[in-house]
Design an enzyme around this catalytic site. Structure first.
Site, PDB file in Angstrom:
ATOM      1  N   CYS A  13       0.873  -1.186   0.000  1.00  0.00           N
ATOM      2  CA  CYS A  13       0.000   0.000   0.000  1.00  0.00           C
ATOM      3  C   CYS A  13       0.903   1.228   0.000  1.00  0.00           C
ATOM      4  CB  CYS A  13      -0.997  -0.034   1.157  1.00  0.00           C
ATOM      5  SG  CYS A  13      -0.255  -0.012   2.796  1.00  0.00           S
ATOM      6  N   ARG A  19      -3.502  -0.606   5.242  1.00  0.00           N
ATOM      7  CA  ARG A  19      -4.096  -1.657   4.408  1.00  0.00           C
ATOM      8  C   ARG A  19      -3.212  -2.876   4.210  1.00  0.00           C
ATOM      9  NH1 ARG A  19      -5.098   2.299  -0.430  1.00  0.00           N
ATOM     10  NH2 ARG A  19      -3.178   3.084   0.526  1.00  0.00           N
ATOM     11  N   ASP A 132      -8.493   3.867   1.122  1.00  0.00           N
ATOM     12  CA  ASP A 132      -7.523   4.267   2.133  1.00  0.00           C
ATOM     13  C   ASP A 132      -8.275   4.788   3.358  1.00  0.00           C
ATOM     14  OD1 ASP A 132      -5.541   5.386   3.641  1.00  0.00           O
ATOM     15  OD2 ASP A 132      -4.581   6.441   1.986  1.00  0.00           O
TER      16      ASP A 132
HETATM   17  P1  4NP Z   1      -1.819   2.831   4.062  1.00  0.00           P
HETATM   18  O1  4NP Z   1      -2.488   4.159   4.640  1.00  0.00           O
HETATM   19  O2  4NP Z   1      -1.228   3.191   2.722  1.00  0.00           O
HETATM   20  O3  4NP Z   1      -2.987   1.904   3.951  1.00  0.00           O
HETATM   21  O4  4NP Z   1      -0.789   2.393   5.080  1.00  0.00           O
HETATM   22  C1  4NP Z   1      -1.840   5.388   4.743  1.00  0.00           C
HETATM   23  C2  4NP Z   1      -0.909   5.575   5.720  1.00  0.00           C
HETATM   24  C3  4NP Z   1      -0.302   6.806   5.861  1.00  0.00           C
HETATM   25  C4  4NP Z   1      -0.636   7.843   5.013  1.00  0.00           C
HETATM   26  C5  4NP Z   1      -1.567   7.644   4.013  1.00  0.00           C
HETATM   27  C6  4NP Z   1      -2.170   6.411   3.883  1.00  0.00           C
HETATM   28  N1  4NP Z   1      -0.037   9.112   5.179  1.00  0.00           N
HETATM   29  O5  4NP Z   1      -0.376  10.021   4.402  1.00  0.00           O
HETATM   30  O6  4NP Z   1       0.814   9.273   6.071  1.00  0.00           O
END
Ligand code: 4NP
Length: 166
Positions: A13, A19, A132
């Site tokens: 991800c 995710r 997300d």
């Molecule tokens: P992930 O979610 O890609 O599912 O781990 C996110 C985690 C952090 C961020 C965005 C999405 N962020 O902008 O820090």
């Protein structure tokens, strides 16, 4: 005779704190339930490096716990080109992750290992990506766990057919 090398799956991800660690945890639990624990190995990573070394987001761990899944100690890391050589299957959670991974692929064999999570969604799913949940509430995390659980049941069933000869 030595046992065959495990089939290796990498979930990807953006941050590797919501995710993809959830996908890894759920995949491992479903694979164990289906008797595949010794035949598969899973890991997860992010396309961005800003959470490297972090534990999964506490809201995601809480949602996983509500659904009966437990965290095994994963720390966030970033996708690297060598992952194409180390994993049989690379599963981005959304089309941005897919584009970022494919931009690092070295050849068509690398690219052929990449299959978006949506390939295991049910036909009636509205989403084309794992949404997300980072900027939303707890219900978004529960929805991701439910979507990933449905998807992992289909992926594990597919691997069971592939890895266990009748
Ligand atoms: P992930 O979610 O890609 O599912 O781990 C996110 C985690 C952090 C961020 C965005 C999405 N962020 O902008 O820090």
């Amino acid at each position: 005779m030595s046992s065959p090398a495990p089939y290796r799956v990498l979930f990807v991800c953006l941050g590797n704190i919501c995710r993809s660690p959830a996908a890894e945890i759920i995949f491992n639990a479903v694979a164990a339930e289906e008797g595949l624990a010794a035949l598969v190995q899973a890991d997860s990573c992010g396309t961005a490096s800003y959470h490297t070394g972090s534990r999964p987001d506490r809201r995601m761990l809480a949602a996983l716990e509500r659904a009966g899944f437990s965290y095994g100690g994963h720390r966030a890391r970033t996708f690297r080109r060598a992952d194409f050589s180390e994993f049989d299957l690379i599963v981005p959670q959304d089309e941005y992750n897919e584009q970022d991974i494919l931009s690092l692929s070295r050849n068509s064999a690398d690219a052929a290992r990449v299959r978006g999570m949506w390939q295991w969604f049910a036909e009636n799913e509205r989403e084309r990506s794992v949404p997300d949940p980072y900027y939303g509430g707890a219900e978004g995390f529960d929805a991701v766990v439910a979507l990933l659980t449905r998807s992992m049941r289909k992926l594990v069933a597919e691997l069971k057919d592939k890895l266990i000869q009748a």
